[in-house]
Design a protein around this motif. Structure first.
Motif, PDB file in Angstrom:
ATOM      1  N   GLY A   1      -7.461  -2.791   2.169  1.00 43.97           N
ATOM      2  CA  GLY A   1      -8.596  -2.185   2.863  1.00 43.97           C
ATOM      3  C   GLY A   1      -9.570  -1.529   1.906  1.00 43.97           C
ATOM      4  N   SER A   2      -9.408  -1.780   0.611  1.00 46.88           N
ATOM      5  CA  SER A   2     -10.312  -1.227  -0.396  1.00 46.88           C
ATOM      6  C   SER A   2     -10.479  -2.257  -1.511  1.00 46.88           C
ATOM      7  CB  SER A   2      -9.725   0.081  -0.960  1.00 46.88           C
ATOM      8  OG  SER A   2     -10.186   0.298  -2.270  1.00 46.88           O
TER       9      SER A   2
ATOM     10  N   GLY B   1     -11.502  -7.217   7.468  1.00 54.63           N
ATOM     11  CA  GLY B   1     -11.589  -6.632   6.121  1.00 54.63           C
ATOM     12  C   GLY B   1     -10.281  -6.765   5.361  1.00 54.63           C
ATOM     13  N   VAL B   2      -9.176  -6.413   6.013  1.00 51.57           N
ATOM     14  CA  VAL B   2      -7.865  -6.463   5.346  1.00 51.57           C
ATOM     15  C   VAL B   2      -7.326  -7.897   5.311  1.00 51.57           C
ATOM     16  CG1 VAL B   2      -5.416  -5.805   5.602  1.00 51.57           C
ATOM     17  CG2 VAL B   2      -7.225  -4.081   5.890  1.00 51.57           C
TER      18      VAL B   2
ATOM     19  N   ARG C   1       0.817  -1.222   0.000  1.00 49.29           N
ATOM     20  CA  ARG C   1       0.000   0.000   0.000  1.00 49.29           C
ATOM     21  C   ARG C   1       0.847   1.266   0.000  1.00 49.29           C
ATOM     22  NH1 ARG C   1      -2.294   0.121   6.225  1.00 49.29           N
ATOM     23  NH2 ARG C   1      -0.385  -0.625   7.174  1.00 49.29           N
TER      24      ARG C   1
ATOM     25  N   ASP D   1      -3.949  -1.814  -1.758  1.00 48.78           N
ATOM     26  CA  ASP D   1      -4.455  -1.554  -0.407  1.00 48.78           C
ATOM     27  C   ASP D   1      -5.589  -2.540  -0.165  1.00 48.78           C
ATOM     28  OD1 ASP D   1      -5.575  -0.755   1.931  1.00 48.78           O
ATOM     29  OD2 ASP D   1      -5.822   1.356   1.379  1.00 48.78           O
TER      30      ASP D   1
ATOM     31  N   THR E   1     -12.821  -0.600   6.736  1.00 43.43           N
ATOM     32  CA  THR E   1     -12.254  -0.506   5.387  1.00 43.43           C
ATOM     33  C   THR E   1     -13.122   0.446   4.552  1.00 43.43           C
ATOM     34  OG1 THR E   1     -13.633  -2.275   4.497  1.00 43.43           O
ATOM     35  CG2 THR E   1     -11.553  -2.946   5.497  1.00 43.43           C
TER      36      THR E   1
ATOM     37  N   GLY F   1     -10.138  -8.763   1.934  1.00 49.11           N
ATOM     38  CA  GLY F   1      -9.306  -8.228   0.842  1.00 49.11           C
ATOM     39  C   GLY F   1      -8.554  -9.358   0.149  1.00 49.11           C
TER      40      GLY F   1
ATOM     41  N   LEU G   1     -11.794  -3.446  10.191  1.00 50.37           N
ATOM     42  CA  LEU G   1     -10.510  -3.407   9.477  1.00 50.37           C
ATOM     43  C   LEU G   1      -9.708  -4.717   9.518  1.00 50.37           C
ATOM     44  CD1 LEU G   1      -8.984  -1.129   7.890  1.00 50.37           C
ATOM     45  CD2 LEU G   1      -7.557  -0.882   9.916  1.00 50.37           C
TER      46      LEU G   1
END
Ligand code: NDP
Ligand code: PMR
Length: 392
Positions: free
Chosen positions: A139-140, A187-188, A112, A137, A178, A192, A184
Protein backbone atom coordinates in the motif's frame (compact mmCIF):
# COMPACT_ATOMS: atom_id res chain seq x y z
CA UNK A 1 14.65 -19.37 -23.88
CA UNK A 2 18.25 -19.25 -24.91
CA UNK A 3 19.26 -18.67 -21.32
CA UNK A 4 17.12 -21.52 -20.07
CA UNK A 5 18.42 -23.89 -22.68
CA UNK A 6 22.02 -22.96 -21.88
CA UNK A 7 21.53 -23.50 -18.19
CA UNK A 8 19.98 -26.90 -18.80
CA UNK A 9 22.72 -28.24 -21.06
CA UNK A 10 23.84 -31.39 -19.27
CA UNK A 11 27.51 -31.80 -20.01
CA UNK A 12 29.19 -28.45 -20.60
CA UNK A 13 29.96 -25.32 -18.73
CA UNK A 14 27.16 -22.92 -19.55
CA UNK A 15 27.69 -19.20 -19.86
CA UNK A 16 24.79 -16.91 -19.30
CA UNK A 17 24.44 -13.49 -20.93
CA UNK A 18 25.77 -11.95 -17.73
CA UNK A 19 28.88 -14.06 -17.79
CA UNK A 20 27.91 -16.29 -14.88
CA UNK A 21 29.33 -19.76 -15.14
CA UNK A 22 27.08 -22.73 -14.51
CA UNK A 23 29.28 -25.77 -13.99
CA UNK A 24 27.39 -28.94 -14.64
CA UNK A 25 29.92 -31.71 -14.92
CA UNK A 26 29.14 -35.11 -16.25
CA UNK A 27 31.67 -37.76 -17.13
CA UNK A 28 30.76 -38.18 -20.76
CA UNK A 29 31.78 -36.98 -24.18
CA UNK A 30 30.13 -34.44 -26.37
CA UNK A 31 29.96 -35.33 -30.08
CA UNK A 32 33.03 -37.53 -29.78
CA UNK A 33 35.20 -34.88 -28.04
CA UNK A 34 36.35 -35.84 -24.55
CA UNK A 35 34.78 -33.84 -21.73
CA UNK A 36 38.09 -32.41 -20.53
CA UNK A 37 38.97 -31.27 -24.07
CA UNK A 38 35.57 -29.72 -24.41
CA UNK A 39 35.90 -27.92 -21.08
CA UNK A 40 39.39 -26.63 -21.94
CA UNK A 41 38.22 -25.22 -25.25
CA UNK A 42 35.05 -23.82 -23.70
CA UNK A 43 37.04 -22.09 -21.00
CA UNK A 44 39.62 -20.56 -23.31
CA UNK A 45 37.09 -19.36 -25.87
CA UNK A 46 34.75 -18.02 -23.24
CA UNK A 47 37.10 -16.46 -20.72
CA UNK A 48 37.40 -13.33 -22.82
CA UNK A 49 33.63 -13.09 -23.13
CA UNK A 50 33.24 -13.51 -19.39
CA UNK A 51 35.77 -10.79 -18.58
CA UNK A 52 33.95 -8.40 -20.90
CA UNK A 53 30.54 -9.33 -19.55
CA UNK A 54 31.59 -9.01 -15.92
CA UNK A 55 33.07 -5.59 -16.56
CA UNK A 56 29.84 -4.48 -18.20
CA UNK A 57 27.63 -5.78 -15.47
CA UNK A 58 26.51 -3.27 -12.86
CA UNK A 59 25.40 -5.77 -10.23
CA UNK A 60 27.23 -9.02 -9.76
CA UNK A 61 25.26 -11.37 -7.58
CA UNK A 62 26.92 -13.77 -5.21
CA UNK A 63 24.69 -16.64 -6.20
CA UNK A 64 26.35 -19.97 -6.66
CA UNK A 65 26.16 -21.61 -10.06
CA UNK A 66 22.94 -23.36 -10.92
CA UNK A 67 24.29 -26.86 -10.99
CA UNK A 68 26.79 -27.85 -8.36
CA UNK A 69 28.84 -30.98 -8.46
CA UNK A 70 28.81 -32.60 -5.01
CA UNK A 71 31.82 -34.41 -3.51
CA UNK A 72 30.48 -37.67 -4.95
CA UNK A 73 30.22 -36.08 -8.38
CA UNK A 74 26.41 -36.06 -8.22
CA UNK A 75 24.70 -33.10 -9.87
CA UNK A 76 22.39 -31.03 -7.72
CA UNK A 77 20.40 -27.96 -8.57
CA UNK A 78 21.10 -25.10 -6.16
CA UNK A 79 18.29 -23.90 -3.95
CA UNK A 80 16.00 -21.53 -5.77
CA UNK A 81 15.05 -18.21 -4.24
CA UNK A 82 11.37 -17.37 -4.36
CA UNK A 83 9.80 -14.13 -3.17
CA UNK A 84 6.19 -14.56 -2.02
CA UNK A 85 4.16 -11.48 -1.15
CA UNK A 86 1.61 -11.90 1.64
CA UNK A 87 3.24 -15.08 2.91
CA UNK A 88 2.06 -14.42 6.47
CA UNK A 89 -1.26 -16.20 6.04
CA UNK A 90 -3.57 -18.23 3.82
CA UNK A 91 -2.39 -19.21 0.36
CA UNK A 92 0.98 -17.45 0.61
CA UNK A 93 1.89 -19.17 3.87
CA UNK A 94 0.70 -22.58 2.66
CA UNK A 95 2.80 -22.16 -0.50
CA UNK A 96 5.84 -21.11 1.52
CA UNK A 97 5.41 -24.19 3.70
CA UNK A 98 5.00 -26.54 0.73
CA UNK A 99 8.12 -25.15 -0.95
CA UNK A 100 10.18 -25.14 2.26
CA UNK A 101 9.35 -28.80 2.81
CA UNK A 102 10.96 -29.76 -0.50
CA UNK A 103 14.31 -28.40 0.76
CA UNK A 104 14.83 -26.93 -2.72
CA UNK A 105 13.75 -23.36 -2.02
CA UNK A 106 14.72 -20.39 0.08
CA UNK A 107 11.58 -18.37 0.66
CA UNK A 108 11.61 -14.60 0.99
CA UNK A 109 8.43 -13.82 2.86
CA UNK A 110 7.54 -10.30 1.67
CA UNK A 111 5.18 -9.14 4.40
CA UNK A 112 3.91 -5.96 6.00
CA UNK A 113 3.83 -7.38 9.54
CA UNK A 114 7.20 -8.83 10.51
CA UNK A 115 6.09 -10.40 13.79
CA UNK A 116 3.02 -11.99 12.26
CA UNK A 117 5.13 -13.45 9.48
CA UNK A 118 7.68 -14.82 11.96
CA UNK A 119 4.96 -16.46 14.03
CA UNK A 120 3.28 -17.81 10.91
CA UNK A 121 6.50 -19.37 9.63
CA UNK A 122 7.10 -21.02 13.00
CA UNK A 123 3.49 -22.20 13.25
CA UNK A 124 3.82 -24.26 10.07
CA UNK A 125 7.21 -25.67 11.08
CA UNK A 126 9.43 -23.74 8.66
CA UNK A 127 13.03 -23.71 9.80
CA UNK A 128 15.33 -20.67 9.85
CA UNK A 129 17.57 -21.74 7.00
CA UNK A 130 14.59 -21.98 4.64
CA UNK A 131 13.21 -18.46 4.88
CA UNK A 132 13.93 -14.76 5.32
CA UNK A 133 11.31 -12.17 6.16
CA UNK A 134 11.59 -8.83 4.36
CA UNK A 135 9.29 -5.93 4.98
CA UNK A 136 6.89 -5.01 2.18
CA UNK A 137 3.75 -2.91 2.39
CA UNK A 138 2.13 -2.95 -1.03
CA UNK A 139 0.00 0.00 0.00
CA UNK A 140 3.05 2.26 -0.29
CA UNK A 141 5.17 2.61 -3.42
CA UNK A 142 8.06 3.82 -1.26
CA UNK A 143 7.86 0.57 0.64
CA UNK A 144 7.90 -1.38 -2.63
CA UNK A 145 11.02 0.50 -3.76
CA UNK A 146 12.63 -0.08 -0.39
CA UNK A 147 11.87 -3.79 -0.58
CA UNK A 148 13.53 -4.00 -4.00
CA UNK A 149 16.58 -2.26 -2.56
CA UNK A 150 16.72 -4.53 0.49
CA UNK A 151 16.36 -7.59 -1.67
CA UNK A 152 19.23 -6.48 -3.90
CA UNK A 153 21.44 -5.86 -0.90
CA UNK A 154 20.82 -9.42 0.26
CA UNK A 155 22.99 -10.60 -2.64
CA UNK A 156 20.54 -13.34 -3.53
CA UNK A 157 19.48 -13.99 -7.07
CA UNK A 158 15.77 -13.84 -7.80
CA UNK A 159 14.47 -16.98 -9.42
CA UNK A 160 10.70 -16.83 -8.88
CA UNK A 161 8.39 -14.00 -7.83
CA UNK A 162 4.89 -14.74 -6.58
CA UNK A 163 2.50 -11.78 -6.40
CA UNK A 164 0.00 -13.22 -3.95
CA UNK A 165 -0.98 -10.63 -1.33
CA UNK A 166 -4.44 -9.08 -1.52
CA UNK A 167 -7.10 -7.24 0.40
CA UNK A 168 -10.86 -7.68 0.02
CA UNK A 169 -13.12 -5.00 1.48
CA UNK A 170 -16.70 -6.11 0.70
CA UNK A 171 -18.43 -4.28 3.55
CA UNK A 172 -16.69 -0.91 3.24
CA UNK A 173 -19.13 1.92 2.58
CA UNK A 174 -16.44 4.39 1.62
CA UNK A 175 -13.15 3.83 -0.16
CA UNK A 176 -9.85 3.84 1.71
CA UNK A 177 -6.56 4.71 0.07
CA UNK A 178 -2.92 3.75 -0.21
CA UNK A 179 -0.09 6.11 0.75
CA UNK A 180 -0.15 7.58 -2.77
CA UNK A 181 -3.93 7.95 -2.72
CA UNK A 182 -5.05 5.00 -4.85
CA UNK A 183 -8.17 3.11 -3.83
CA UNK A 184 -6.82 0.39 -1.52
CA UNK A 185 -7.93 -2.84 -3.26
CA UNK A 186 -6.59 -1.89 -6.68
CA UNK A 187 -3.67 -0.02 -5.09
CA UNK A 188 -2.45 -3.04 -3.12
CA UNK A 189 -3.59 -5.96 -5.28
CA UNK A 190 -2.61 -4.49 -8.63
CA UNK A 191 -0.53 -1.28 -8.54
CA UNK A 192 1.82 -2.29 -5.71
CA UNK A 193 2.46 -5.62 -7.39
CA UNK A 194 2.84 -3.93 -10.78
CA UNK A 195 5.69 -1.77 -9.51
CA UNK A 196 7.25 -4.70 -7.65
CA UNK A 197 7.16 -7.04 -10.63
CA UNK A 198 8.39 -4.42 -13.08
CA UNK A 199 11.24 -3.44 -10.76
CA UNK A 200 12.35 -7.01 -10.15
CA UNK A 201 12.14 -8.19 -13.75
CA UNK A 202 15.77 -7.22 -14.42
CA UNK A 203 16.88 -9.05 -11.30
CA UNK A 204 15.11 -12.18 -12.48
CA UNK A 205 16.58 -11.80 -15.90
CA UNK A 206 20.05 -11.87 -14.36
CA UNK A 207 19.43 -15.07 -12.45
CA UNK A 208 21.02 -18.21 -13.86
CA UNK A 209 18.27 -20.45 -12.54
CA UNK A 210 16.96 -22.77 -15.26
CA UNK A 211 13.25 -22.08 -14.83
CA UNK A 212 12.47 -18.51 -13.82
CA UNK A 213 8.85 -17.64 -13.21
CA UNK A 214 6.72 -14.64 -12.39
CA UNK A 215 3.33 -15.62 -11.00
CA UNK A 216 0.41 -13.30 -10.33
CA UNK A 217 -2.48 -14.86 -8.44
CA UNK A 218 -5.81 -14.36 -10.21
CA UNK A 219 -9.31 -15.60 -9.44
CA UNK A 220 -12.47 -17.09 -10.81
CA UNK A 221 -14.53 -14.19 -9.50
CA UNK A 222 -12.79 -11.81 -11.93
CA UNK A 223 -13.83 -14.03 -14.83
CA UNK A 224 -17.37 -13.41 -16.05
CA UNK A 225 -17.31 -16.57 -18.18
CA UNK A 226 -18.00 -18.54 -14.96
CA UNK A 227 -20.94 -18.86 -12.58
CA UNK A 228 -18.85 -17.42 -9.73
CA UNK A 229 -17.88 -14.46 -11.91
CA UNK A 230 -21.52 -13.67 -12.54
CA UNK A 231 -22.41 -13.15 -8.89
CA UNK A 232 -23.02 -9.41 -8.54
CA UNK A 233 -21.22 -7.08 -8.46
CA UNK A 234 -19.45 -8.29 -11.59
CA UNK A 235 -15.95 -7.25 -12.55
CA UNK A 236 -15.74 -4.70 -15.34
CA UNK A 237 -13.02 -2.18 -16.08
CA UNK A 238 -15.10 -0.13 -18.52
CA UNK A 239 -13.06 2.44 -20.41
CA UNK A 240 -10.55 2.72 -17.54
CA UNK A 241 -11.41 6.36 -16.88
CA UNK A 242 -11.13 5.99 -13.08
CA UNK A 243 -7.78 4.26 -13.31
CA UNK A 244 -6.51 6.90 -15.72
CA UNK A 245 -7.56 9.55 -13.22
CA UNK A 246 -5.61 7.90 -10.39
CA UNK A 247 -8.47 6.30 -8.38
CA UNK A 248 -8.17 8.98 -5.73
CA UNK A 249 -11.86 9.60 -5.11
CA UNK A 250 -11.32 13.38 -5.14
CA UNK A 251 -11.26 14.78 -8.65
CA UNK A 252 -11.84 11.32 -10.08
CA UNK A 253 -13.68 8.12 -9.17
CA UNK A 254 -12.16 5.52 -6.86
CA UNK A 255 -13.28 2.73 -9.19
CA UNK A 256 -11.45 1.73 -12.38
CA UNK A 257 -14.56 2.14 -14.56
CA UNK A 258 -15.34 5.53 -13.04
CA UNK A 259 -18.40 4.27 -11.11
CA UNK A 260 -19.40 4.59 -7.47
CA UNK A 261 -17.30 2.80 -4.88
CA UNK A 262 -18.08 -0.88 -4.34
CA UNK A 263 -15.50 -2.83 -2.35
CA UNK A 264 -16.41 -6.27 -3.72
CA UNK A 265 -16.25 -5.00 -7.30
CA UNK A 266 -12.97 -3.20 -6.66
CA UNK A 267 -11.43 -6.53 -5.57
CA UNK A 268 -12.75 -8.36 -8.64
CA UNK A 269 -11.54 -5.54 -10.90
CA UNK A 270 -8.12 -5.78 -9.29
CA UNK A 271 -8.00 -9.50 -10.10
CA UNK A 272 -8.83 -8.71 -13.75
CA UNK A 273 -5.86 -6.31 -13.71
CA UNK A 274 -3.68 -9.08 -12.22
CA UNK A 275 -4.62 -11.49 -15.00
CA UNK A 276 -4.25 -8.87 -17.76
CA UNK A 277 -0.85 -7.84 -16.36
CA UNK A 278 0.43 -11.41 -16.42
CA UNK A 279 -0.50 -11.70 -20.12
CA UNK A 280 1.02 -8.34 -20.99
CA UNK A 281 4.27 -9.40 -19.26
CA UNK A 282 4.17 -12.56 -21.35
CA UNK A 283 3.69 -10.65 -24.61
CA UNK A 284 6.39 -8.11 -23.82
CA UNK A 285 9.07 -10.21 -22.18
CA UNK A 286 8.68 -13.96 -22.52
CA UNK A 287 10.47 -14.41 -25.80
CA UNK A 288 13.48 -12.27 -24.87
CA UNK A 289 13.91 -13.42 -21.29
CA UNK A 290 12.63 -17.00 -21.24
CA UNK A 291 10.82 -16.14 -18.02
CA UNK A 292 7.55 -18.01 -17.55
CA UNK A 293 4.63 -15.72 -16.73
CA UNK A 294 1.59 -17.39 -15.19
CA UNK A 295 -1.59 -16.78 -13.27
CA UNK A 296 -3.94 -19.16 -11.52
CA UNK A 297 -7.15 -19.76 -9.69
CA UNK A 298 -6.18 -22.07 -6.84
CA UNK A 299 -9.76 -23.03 -5.87
CA UNK A 300 -12.03 -21.46 -3.28
CA UNK A 301 -9.99 -21.32 -0.08
CA UNK A 302 -12.98 -20.25 1.98
CA UNK A 303 -11.19 -20.28 5.35
CA UNK A 304 -8.47 -17.69 4.76
CA UNK A 305 -8.04 -14.21 6.16
CA UNK A 306 -9.24 -12.77 2.85
CA UNK A 307 -12.77 -12.72 4.27
CA UNK A 308 -11.79 -11.04 7.54
CA UNK A 309 -13.72 -7.87 6.66
CA UNK A 310 -16.88 -9.76 5.71
CA UNK A 311 -19.85 -10.03 8.11
CA UNK A 312 -19.65 -12.89 10.64
CA UNK A 313 -22.63 -14.73 9.10
CA UNK A 314 -20.82 -14.85 5.74
CA UNK A 315 -17.66 -16.16 7.35
CA UNK A 316 -19.70 -18.85 9.11
CA UNK A 317 -21.69 -19.99 6.05
CA UNK A 318 -19.14 -19.53 3.26
CA UNK A 319 -16.96 -22.62 3.93
CA UNK A 320 -19.88 -25.14 4.11
CA UNK A 321 -21.52 -23.42 1.11
CA UNK A 322 -18.38 -23.90 -0.96
CA UNK A 323 -17.79 -27.42 0.39
CA UNK A 324 -21.25 -28.88 -0.06
CA UNK A 325 -23.06 -26.66 -2.57
CA UNK A 326 -20.60 -25.38 -5.18
CA UNK A 327 -18.01 -28.07 -4.34
CA UNK A 328 -15.38 -25.47 -5.21
CA UNK A 329 -13.82 -25.57 -1.72
CA UNK A 330 -10.15 -26.30 -1.35
CA UNK A 331 -8.10 -26.41 1.87
CA UNK A 332 -5.26 -23.95 2.43
CA UNK A 333 -2.84 -26.86 2.33
CA UNK A 334 -4.10 -28.13 -1.02
CA UNK A 335 -4.17 -24.62 -2.51
CA UNK A 336 -0.59 -24.12 -1.29
CA UNK A 337 0.49 -27.28 -3.08
CA UNK A 338 -1.17 -26.01 -6.26
CA UNK A 339 0.63 -22.68 -6.20
CA UNK A 340 3.86 -24.49 -5.30
CA UNK A 341 3.40 -26.51 -8.50
CA UNK A 342 3.17 -23.33 -10.52
CA UNK A 343 6.40 -22.19 -8.83
CA UNK A 344 8.44 -25.31 -9.39
CA UNK A 345 6.79 -28.15 -11.28
CA UNK A 346 8.82 -28.90 -14.42
CA UNK A 347 5.61 -29.60 -16.34
CA UNK A 348 4.14 -26.14 -15.71
CA UNK A 349 6.66 -24.03 -17.60
CA UNK A 350 4.31 -22.79 -20.32
CA UNK A 351 4.10 -19.01 -20.28
CA UNK A 352 0.99 -16.85 -20.55
CA UNK A 353 -1.20 -19.49 -18.92
CA UNK A 354 -3.99 -19.15 -16.34
CA UNK A 355 -3.88 -22.44 -14.42
CA UNK A 356 -6.80 -24.13 -12.71
CA UNK A 357 -7.34 -27.58 -11.19
CA UNK A 358 -10.11 -30.12 -11.80
CA UNK A 359 -11.94 -32.27 -9.25
CA UNK A 360 -9.06 -34.75 -9.16
CA UNK A 361 -6.70 -31.87 -8.43
CA UNK A 362 -5.04 -32.13 -11.84
CA UNK A 363 -3.89 -28.85 -13.36
CA UNK A 364 -5.21 -27.58 -16.69
CA UNK A 365 -4.95 -24.42 -18.79
CA UNK A 366 -8.14 -22.48 -18.19
CA UNK A 367 -9.92 -19.95 -20.38
CA UNK A 368 -10.08 -16.37 -19.20
CA UNK A 369 -13.17 -14.22 -19.73
CA UNK A 370 -13.32 -11.89 -22.71
CA UNK A 371 -12.35 -8.87 -20.63
CA UNK A 372 -9.60 -10.68 -18.72
CA UNK A 373 -8.00 -11.67 -22.03
CA UNK A 374 -8.57 -8.42 -23.94
CA UNK A 375 -5.21 -7.57 -25.52
CA UNK A 376 -5.97 -3.90 -26.06
CA UNK A 377 -7.23 -3.46 -22.49
CA UNK A 378 -4.14 -5.20 -21.14
CA UNK A 379 -1.95 -2.74 -23.01
CA UNK A 380 -3.91 0.24 -21.71
CA UNK A 381 -3.92 -1.02 -18.11
CA UNK A 382 -0.14 -1.51 -18.41
CA UNK A 383 0.47 1.97 -19.78
CA UNK A 384 -1.76 3.76 -17.27
CA UNK A 385 -0.29 1.72 -14.40
CA UNK A 386 3.22 2.67 -15.52
CA UNK A 387 2.31 6.33 -15.19
CA UNK A 388 0.61 5.89 -11.81
CA UNK A 389 3.58 4.11 -10.23
CA UNK A 390 6.12 6.51 -11.72
CA UNK A 391 7.67 4.25 -14.35
CA UNK A 392 6.62 6.42 -17.29
P1 NDP B 1 -5.15 -13.87 3.18
O1 NDP B 1 -5.85 -12.69 3.70
O2 NDP B 1 -5.00 -15.06 4.05
O3 NDP B 1 -3.70 -13.47 2.67
C1 NDP B 1 -3.46 -12.23 2.10
C2 NDP B 1 -2.05 -11.80 2.41
O4 NDP B 1 -1.84 -10.52 1.83
C3 NDP B 1 -1.78 -11.64 3.91
O5 NDP B 1 -0.54 -12.20 4.19
C4 NDP B 1 -1.76 -10.16 4.09
O6 NDP B 1 -0.91 -9.70 5.13
C5 NDP B 1 -1.19 -9.72 2.77
N1 NDP B 1 -1.39 -8.29 2.55
C6 NDP B 1 -2.54 -7.60 2.59
N2 NDP B 1 -2.31 -6.30 2.40
C7 NDP B 1 -0.99 -6.15 2.23
C8 NDP B 1 -0.14 -5.05 2.01
N3 NDP B 1 -0.59 -3.80 1.95
N4 NDP B 1 1.19 -5.29 1.88
C9 NDP B 1 1.68 -6.52 1.96
N5 NDP B 1 0.93 -7.60 2.19
C10 NDP B 1 -0.39 -7.42 2.32
O7 NDP B 1 -5.91 -14.28 1.81
P2 NDP B 1 -5.68 -15.46 0.77
O8 NDP B 1 -4.57 -16.32 1.18
O9 NDP B 1 -6.99 -16.06 0.51
O10 NDP B 1 -5.29 -14.64 -0.52
C11 NDP B 1 -4.11 -14.84 -1.21
C12 NDP B 1 -4.33 -14.65 -2.69
O11 NDP B 1 -5.23 -15.65 -3.18
C13 NDP B 1 -4.94 -13.32 -3.07
O12 NDP B 1 -4.32 -12.83 -4.23
C14 NDP B 1 -6.39 -13.68 -3.41
O13 NDP B 1 -6.94 -12.78 -4.34
C15 NDP B 1 -6.20 -15.04 -4.00
N6 NDP B 1 -7.37 -15.89 -4.05
C16 NDP B 1 -7.97 -16.30 -2.88
C17 NDP B 1 -9.08 -17.12 -2.95
C18 NDP B 1 -9.77 -17.58 -1.73
O14 NDP B 1 -10.78 -18.28 -1.90
N7 NDP B 1 -9.31 -17.28 -0.53
C19 NDP B 1 -9.62 -17.57 -4.24
C20 NDP B 1 -8.91 -17.07 -5.37
C21 NDP B 1 -7.80 -16.28 -5.27
P3 NDP B 1 -1.36 -9.65 6.68
O15 NDP B 1 -1.17 -11.06 7.14
O16 NDP B 1 -0.39 -8.71 7.26
O17 NDP B 1 -2.76 -9.21 6.70
MG1 PMR C 1 -18.88 -17.51 -4.87
C1 PMR C 1 -19.17 -22.87 -8.82
C2 PMR C 1 -19.61 -21.85 -8.14
C3 PMR C 1 -18.85 -20.91 -7.32
C4 PMR C 1 -17.50 -20.83 -7.04
C5 PMR C 1 -16.40 -21.74 -7.49
C6 PMR C 1 -17.31 -19.69 -6.22
C7 PMR C 1 -16.06 -19.23 -5.77
N1 PMR C 1 -18.53 -19.10 -5.98
C8 PMR C 1 -19.50 -19.84 -6.65
C9 PMR C 1 -20.85 -19.59 -6.70
C10 PMR C 1 -21.54 -18.66 -5.94
N2 PMR C 1 -20.94 -17.77 -5.11
C11 PMR C 1 -22.97 -18.47 -5.93
C12 PMR C 1 -23.96 -19.27 -6.71
C13 PMR C 1 -23.21 -17.43 -5.06
C14 PMR C 1 -24.56 -16.81 -4.70
C15 PMR C 1 -25.14 -17.41 -3.50
C16 PMR C 1 -21.94 -16.99 -4.54
C17 PMR C 1 -21.77 -15.96 -3.64
C18 PMR C 1 -20.52 -15.47 -3.23
C19 PMR C 1 -20.25 -14.35 -2.38
C20 PMR C 1 -21.24 -13.48 -1.69
N3 PMR C 1 -19.30 -16.01 -3.65
C21 PMR C 1 -18.37 -15.26 -3.12
C22 PMR C 1 -18.89 -14.26 -2.35
C23 PMR C 1 -17.81 -13.48 -1.83
O1 PMR C 1 -17.87 -12.49 -1.11
C24 PMR C 1 -16.52 -14.05 -2.37
C25 PMR C 1 -15.94 -13.05 -3.31
O2 PMR C 1 -16.49 -12.70 -4.31
O3 PMR C 1 -14.77 -12.57 -2.99
C26 PMR C 1 -14.26 -11.65 -3.94
C27 PMR C 1 -16.95 -15.26 -3.15
C28 PMR C 1 -16.27 -16.26 -3.81
N4 PMR C 1 -16.87 -17.27 -4.53
C29 PMR C 1 -15.88 -18.09 -5.01
C30 PMR C 1 -14.63 -17.59 -4.62
C31 PMR C 1 -13.33 -18.22 -4.96
C32 PMR C 1 -14.86 -16.48 -3.89
C33 PMR C 1 -13.81 -15.65 -3.18
C34 PMR C 1 -12.57 -15.25 -3.48
C35 PMR C 1 -11.94 -14.73 -4.70
O4 PMR C 1 -12.42 -14.68 -5.80
O5 PMR C 1 -10.85 -14.39 -4.54
Amino acid sequence: MALQAAALLPSTFSFSKEGKVGASLKDSSLFGKSLSDQIKSDISSSSLKIKRAVRAEAVITATPAVNRATAEGKKTLRKGTVVITGASSGLGLATAKALAETGKWHIIMACRDFLKAERAAKSVGMTKENYTIMHLDLGSLDSVRQFVDTFRRSGRSLDVLVCNAAVYLPTAKEPTFTAEGFELSVGVNHLGHFLLARSLLDDMNQSDYPSKRLIIVGSITGNTNTLAGNVPPKASLGDLRGLAGGLNGLNTASMIDGGDFDGAKAYKDSKVCNMLTMQEFHRRYHEDTGITFASLYPGCIATTGLFREHIPLFRFLFPPFQKYVTKGFVSEEEAGKRLAQVVSDPSLTKSGVYWSWNKDSASFENQLSQEASDVEKARKVWEISEKLVGLA
